[in-house]
Write a protein that holds these residues in place. Structure first.
Motif, short mmCIF file in Angstrom:
data_model
loop_
_atom_site.label_atom_id
_atom_site.label_comp_id
_atom_site.label_asym_id
_atom_site.label_seq_id
_atom_site.Cartn_x
_atom_site.Cartn_y
_atom_site.Cartn_z
N SER A 135 0.84 -1.20 0.00
CA SER A 135 0.00 0.00 0.00
C SER A 135 0.87 1.25 0.00
N SER A 136 0.24 2.38 -0.28
CA SER A 136 1.00 3.64 -0.29
C SER A 136 1.55 3.95 1.09
N THR A 137 0.81 3.59 2.13
CA THR A 137 1.29 3.82 3.50
C THR A 137 2.50 2.95 3.80
N GLN A 138 2.42 1.69 3.39
CA GLN A 138 3.55 0.78 3.59
C GLN A 138 4.78 1.23 2.80
N ALA A 139 4.53 1.69 1.57
CA ALA A 139 5.64 2.16 0.74
C ALA A 139 6.32 3.37 1.38
N LEU A 140 5.51 4.27 1.94
CA LEU A 140 6.08 5.45 2.58
C LEU A 140 6.86 5.06 3.84
N ASP A 141 6.31 4.14 4.61
CA ASP A 141 7.02 3.67 5.81
C ASP A 141 8.35 3.01 5.43
N HIS A 142 8.33 2.25 4.34
CA HIS A 142 9.55 1.60 3.87
C HIS A 142 10.58 2.64 3.45
#
Length: 452
Positions: free
Chosen positions: A2-9
Motif C-alpha cells: 500500500s501507499s502507507t507501507q511504501a512510505l514507511d519503507h
C-alpha cells in the motif's frame, strides 16, 4: 504494498542514511597534518627550509594539534633532505615540538636477540621529535626484499620498545606511536591472515594506534570500509585507526567517509589536495565535508581560513595555481554557471564558500548561464553593480549565445572582451531601451580596453 507501507519503507531506508549522518556529526576527527611533507612530495619543486619555517606557525594558528614535520625513512639516508635541516633547526632553536611527529621505519631484531635501529629512528632521537608514525609493510610483495614475516613479527615489539626507551614524548611523557601499514589495502586483500596476526600483536603493545594506506588510490570505498572494520575488531578503542587515501581512482574522499563510518578515527594528509600521485583525500576536503553536515568539532579549526590557506600552500608548492576544477578548493568550485546551483546556509548539505573563507564568483557558459550569472560576471569584469545591467539586455545575451551555437560558432563568452562584445551586441538588439549612465558607459569602455 500500500501507499502507507511504501512510505514507511522509504522512511526506514532514509533513517539508515540519517543514522550515518549522525555518526559523522559526532566524530571528533583525529588528524595529523602533513602539509610539510605530503604536498611537496607531489610537487614539481618541493619546499625549502625557509618555506617550512613559514608554514609551521600557520598550521598551529589554523588549529592543528598533530603535525608531521617530515619523513626520515627515505632512500639514501646518508644524503640529508630539507626535512632533516628543518628538524635540526627546530631542535637547535628550542622550538616547542608538542604534538609533532616524523615518519620512521622499523628497526630489525636478529635471531640472536640483537637489535639494529633504523637510521630514521636514530635521526628521530637526535632531532628531539617526540612522536612518530612508524612504518611497516605487510603484503607479500611489500615485504619482499625488505624482511620476511617472521622478522617483522619479531622486530616490531623490539622496535617500539626502542622508541619508548630513547624518546621523550610530549611534555616529557612517553612517545605517541602509530604504526602505519604502508601497503595496508594490499595487505588486507592479499595477506589477511598475517595482517590480522600483526594487528592482534599491536593490540598488546604500548602504541596510540595504527594507520593504513591505499597508496595508489585503487581500492573502492566499500573495500576500505571493510578493512577498517577488520582493524577495529582487533583494535578496540582507545586505539586510534587512521587512513591515508590517494586519489588514483577518483573516489578518495568517499573512501574516507566510508572509513569513518566503519570505525576509523580520522586521517593523515596535507591541507591542500596536492599529493604523491595526482592528489589525495586531503584534510582540507575532509574538514569542509564534515562542516557541510554540521559536525561541531571542526569549528575548533579556523574554518574561515581554510580555503585561502590551502590555496596558498598549494601555490607555494607548485609555483602555480590550484587546478581550476578541483572540488571544494579549486577556483571554479564556487564560480556559478547557473544561479540554481548556488549553495546556501539554510539548505541541507550545502556549504557556501563563505564558510571556508571563499566567496562566490561567476562563469558564463553558453548553454546554461542565466541572467543572475551573466550580470555577476559582467560586474566582475567592469566593477559595476549587477543592477546596472538591464534584464532585457541580459535575456538578449542568452538568445544570442544560443543563436551563435546554432550557426556553428563556438565562443568562450567567459573571457572579458568576448563577454563585453556580446553585451554590446545585445544592447543593439534591445534598441538601447535602458541606456547606461555616463559613469557606467565609461566603466564598460575601460573594462573593454583593459581586456584587450
Amino acid at each position: 504494498m500500500s501507499s502507507t507501507q511504501a512510505l514507511d519503507h522509504a522512511r526506514a531506508i532514509l533513517a539508515t542514511a540519517d543514522a550515518k549522518l549522525d555518526k559523522l556529526r559526532a566524530i571528533e576527527p583525529y588528524l595529523i597534518d602533513l602539509s610539510l611533507r605530503e604536498n611537496p612530495v607531489g610537487s614539481n619543486v618541493g619546499q625549502t627550509l625557509r618555506d617550512k619555517l613559514g608554514i609551521l606557525p600557520k598550521l598551529r594558528e589554523f588549529g592543528f594539534q598533530n603535525i608531521s614535520l617530515g619523513t626520515l625513512d627515505y632512500a639514501i639516508p646518508d644524503e640529508l633532505e630539507v626535512d632533516d635541516d628543518f628538524m635540526m633547526y627546530l631542535r637547535d632553536n628550542h622550538v616547542d615540538l608538542t604534538g609533532c611527529f616524523a615518519f620512521t621505519a622499523m628497526g630489525i631484531a636478529a635471531t640472536d636477540g640483537s637489535f639494529t635501529p633504523d637510521p630514521s629512528q636514530l635521526k628521530l632521537k637526535a632531532y628531539g621529535v617526540p612522536n612518530t608514525v612508524h612504518e611497516i609493510y605487510l603484503s607479500k610483495q611489500g615485504m619482499q626484499g625488505v624482511y620476511d614475516f617472521e622478522t617483522l613479527r619479531r622486530s616490531l615489539p623490539v622496535s617500539i620498545r626502542w622508541l619508548h626507551d630513547n624518546l621523550r614524548g610530549d611534555h616529557g611523557g612517553p612517545p605517541r606511536i602509530l604504526i602505519n601499514i604502508v601497503d595496508g589495502c594490499d595487505a588486507f586483500s592479499s595477506n589477511l591472515e598475517q595482517t590480522c596476526e600483526i594487528l592482534a600483536l599491536l593490540a598488546q603493545l604500548p602504541i596510540e594506534g595504527m594507520t593504513f594506506e591505499d597508496d595508489r588510490g585503487t581500492f573502492l570505498p566499500f573495500q576500505v570500509g571493510a578493512y577498517v572494520a577488520v582493524a577495529r575488531s582487533l583494535l578496540p578503542p582507545p586505539f586510534k585507526i587512521l587512513v591515508h587515501i590517494h586519489g588514483g581512482g577518483g573516489f578518495e574522499n568517499a573512501s574516507v567517509i566510508e572509513a569513518l563510518l566503519s570505525g576509523a578515527d580520522g586521517i593523515w594528509g596535507g591541507l591542500p589536495k596536492r599529493a604523491a600521485i595526482i592528489g589525495h583525500a586531503s584534510i582540507g576536503e575532509l574538514l569542509a565535508n564534515l562542516s557541510r553536515i554540521g559536525n561541531p568539532h571542526v569549528q575548533r579549526y579556523q574554518m574561515g581560513e581554510l580555503l585561502p590557506l590551502a590555496t596558498a600552500f598549494q601555490w607555494l608548492d607548485e609555483k602555480g595555481p590550484v587546478p581550476d576544477d578541483l572540488p571544494v578548493l579549486g577556483h571554479n568550485a564556487y564560480r556559478m554557471t547557473f544561479s540554481g546551483f548556488q549553495q546556501r546556509r539554510d539548505r541541507f548539505m550545502d556549504l557556501p564558500p563563505e564558510a571556508i573563507g571563499g566567496r562566490y564568483g561567476y562563469r558564463v557558459c553558453a548553454l546554461i548561464s542565466d541572467p543572475p550569472v551573466i550580470a555577476g560576471r559582467l560586474a566582475e569584469v567592469t566593477g559595476l553593480p549587477t543592477d546596472d545591467f538591464p534584464d532585457d539586455v541580459l535575456q538578449q545575451m542568452i538568445r544570442l549565445m544560443r543563436r551563435d551555437l546554432r550557426t556553428g560558432r563556438r565562443i568562450d563568452y567567459d573571457k572579458p572582451d568576448v563577454l563585453l562584445e556580446l553585451y554590446a551586441r545585445a544592447k543593439v538588439f534591445c534598441g538601447h531601451h535602458r541606456p547606461h549612465t555616463h559613469a557606467t558607459h565609461h566603466a564598460i569602455a575601460d573594462a573593454s580596453t583593459e581586456a584587450k
